[in-house]
Every structure is written in C-alpha cells, then in structure tokens.
Design an enzyme around this catalytic site. Sequence first.
Site, PDB file in Angstrom:
ATOM      1  N   LYS A  97     -89.952  39.246 -15.686  1.00 21.02           N
ATOM      2  CA  LYS A  97     -91.241  38.802 -15.161  1.00 21.02           C
ATOM      3  C   LYS A  97     -91.620  39.623 -13.937  1.00 21.02           C
ATOM      4  O   LYS A  97     -90.764  40.007 -13.139  1.00 21.02           O
ATOM      5  CB  LYS A  97     -91.172  37.314 -14.788  1.00 21.02           C
ATOM      6  N   HIS A 117     -84.060  35.007 -12.076  1.00 24.57           N
ATOM      7  CA  HIS A 117     -84.831  33.974 -11.386  1.00 24.57           C
ATOM      8  C   HIS A 117     -85.137  34.444  -9.969  1.00 24.57           C
ATOM      9  O   HIS A 117     -84.264  34.961  -9.273  1.00 24.57           O
ATOM     10  CB  HIS A 117     -84.050  32.657 -11.307  1.00 24.57           C
ATOM     11  N   HIS A 157     -85.209  30.276 -26.299  1.00 20.77           N
ATOM     12  CA  HIS A 157     -84.894  29.950 -24.911  1.00 20.77           C
ATOM     13  C   HIS A 157     -83.641  29.079 -24.803  1.00 20.77           C
ATOM     14  O   HIS A 157     -82.985  29.061 -23.757  1.00 20.77           O
ATOM     15  CB  HIS A 157     -86.081  29.224 -24.266  1.00 20.77           C
ATOM     16  N   ARG A 216     -80.720  31.037 -23.836  1.00 19.14           N
ATOM     17  CA  ARG A 216     -80.734  31.374 -22.406  1.00 19.14           C
ATOM     18  C   ARG A 216     -80.152  30.213 -21.593  1.00 19.14           C
ATOM     19  O   ARG A 216     -79.336  30.424 -20.693  1.00 19.14           O
ATOM     20  CB  ARG A 216     -82.167  31.679 -21.989  1.00 19.14           C
ATOM     21  N   ARG A 228     -84.810  36.279 -21.896  1.00 21.63           N
ATOM     22  CA  ARG A 228     -86.014  35.622 -22.411  1.00 21.63           C
ATOM     23  C   ARG A 228     -86.356  36.295 -23.728  1.00 21.63           C
ATOM     24  O   ARG A 228     -86.038  37.476 -23.936  1.00 21.63           O
ATOM     25  CB  ARG A 228     -87.179  35.779 -21.434  1.00 21.63           C
ATOM     26  N   TYR A 252     -79.434  23.961 -13.898  1.00 25.40           N
ATOM     27  CA  TYR A 252     -78.238  23.944 -14.739  1.00 25.40           C
ATOM     28  C   TYR A 252     -77.084  23.165 -14.115  1.00 25.40           C
ATOM     29  O   TYR A 252     -76.110  22.858 -14.789  1.00 25.40           O
ATOM     30  CB  TYR A 252     -77.789  25.380 -15.031  1.00 25.40           C
TER      31      TYR A 252
END
Length: 302
Positions: free
Chosen positions: A176, A273, A247, A250, A152, A282
């Site tokens: 995150k 994730h 992004h 990514r 990110r 994806y």
Amino acid sequence: MNIDQYISDPYVRDYQLYLETERNFSDATKEAYLEDLSKLLGYFRDEHIKVEEATLQDFECFVTLLVELGISERSQARILSGVKQFYRFLLLEDVIEIDPTELLEGPRVERHIPEVLSIEEIDALEAQIDESTPLGKRNYAIIETLYSCGLRVSELVDLKISNIYMKDEFVSVIGKGNKQRLVPISPVAIEKINAWLDERAGYKIKKGEEDYIFITNRGSRMTRVMVFYVIKDLAEKAGITKSISPHTFRHSFATHLLEGGADLRNIQDMLGHETIITTEIYTHIDVGKLREQIEKYHPHGK
C-alpha cells in the site's frame, strides 16, 4: 457531498497535493480521505466556521451530528481519522499552531476478529490440489506464497519473477502507498513456484505481462477475483466451512508466527502495516497459549 466544491480552497488544494506526493496514497485512498473531509467542510460552511479557527468543541458538535444522522460507529471512526489527517497537515504547514483534533475522541469500534485457518486445515486444502496438472502446480504455488509470505492478494497478483530472490529466500513486495518491503519466503513456496515456472515456460504470455508470475491458461495476469475462486473451490473440496478468502492466509500467517513466538514488530514489518496498532489485532487469538506462559513463567501464575 463532494470535495470538488471545496477544491478552490487553497488548504484543500495543497492537502490534495500532499496526499498525492508526500503520502503517496493510491487514488482510492486519496479519494476516500477527501470525501470524508468534504463532510466536515460542509458542516463548517453551514455553521460559518473557518477551517483554521475551529475548536475542539466544534469537532465534538460535528461528531454529535454524525451520530444524529445515524452514521455507523465504524464510518464515524473512518471520517474522524481523515479529519485528523487533514489537521495534522495544517499543523505541518504552519496554518495552525495547535491541532484542535488532538484530544478529539471518536467512537470505540469493536475490532473484527479475523478468520484463521489451522495448520491442519491448510494441509487439507493443499491436499485437494492436483499437482499433475500445470494449473494445479500454479494453484499450489499461490497458496504457499500467500501463506508463507503473508501477502495481500493485490500484492500476489502483482508479483513478478524479478521480485523473487530464490537464493536468498526473499521476495520484494510493493504494498500500500507504493511502499516496498522485503519478506522472507519459505523453501516450500520457492519449490512450488519453480515447479510452476517450469510449466509456465510453455505458455504464450500476453505482451507486457511476461514478468508476472501468476498467469491464466490464456497467458494473461491473474486477477484478485480469480485467486478468490481458486481458494473457494479448494476450501469446498476440503470440507472447510469457514468463510475464507485470500486474506485468510495473511491472517493465518500472522497468527501462526505469533503463536510460534515471533516478535509483533517483526510481524508488522513483514505484513507492511504502517502502525503496530493494526498488527495487534492478532494478539487476541491464542489466549490459551498466553495462559500457559503465565502459569509456567509468572511467579503469581503457578
């Protein structure tokens, strides 16, 4: 509507503490959860429904209200996600014995298909970089790090020299929720970072920011907006008309890995994730490749 008017409720106070300590959410994420919860609590107050006595039907009526108010399906889904999070907490705390939101269905939100750059487009974008200049070396290192690690942009600008293990070709990333993960970094990215670090050694670095890899020509840490403008400028020079951002690299990282045969769960780990559902966005991208695999290997595909 604001959560502050409900903060005296012991459930809300404890939930707020839970988000801060147990889930380790950022301030922005925590505030978003609490703000969405306040919508439910306001509805319960108006309907004289006690939090611990709410039924599935009560929540279905709440969803109906959201629809009547014209709240978008995406926002509805976000609000209900926060509500379910709150009731999972109540279940953990033995406030309730059964989670009434378990069977609650939200709107089906059409998933946004992310923009992806082809390998040729990434090469064309990198070809626009003037590596004879210090900032050119920095920008090349930025592009290669984004693309080879799937970071990110916030993780990129927070990346420190001490986070990179050059010999082992790994980078330690804080993602995150303050969660740490190890991500492989390509030899090309390491080469470009080393070239930039040689130039960076001549900069006067702002106090307290000496360990950050990517800095401005004034010696301060780069911001996310600065990275966005670097990419936008290079894309325009390369004649790339797609709407891209940091992004995008990514997304491209994940897509190219999947197309190359990488396992989806390994990609999930590298992207950081929390659930495989996020990564599965994806899987839509290379339908042609899937068709080829079916035709080649499936007994009914020939």
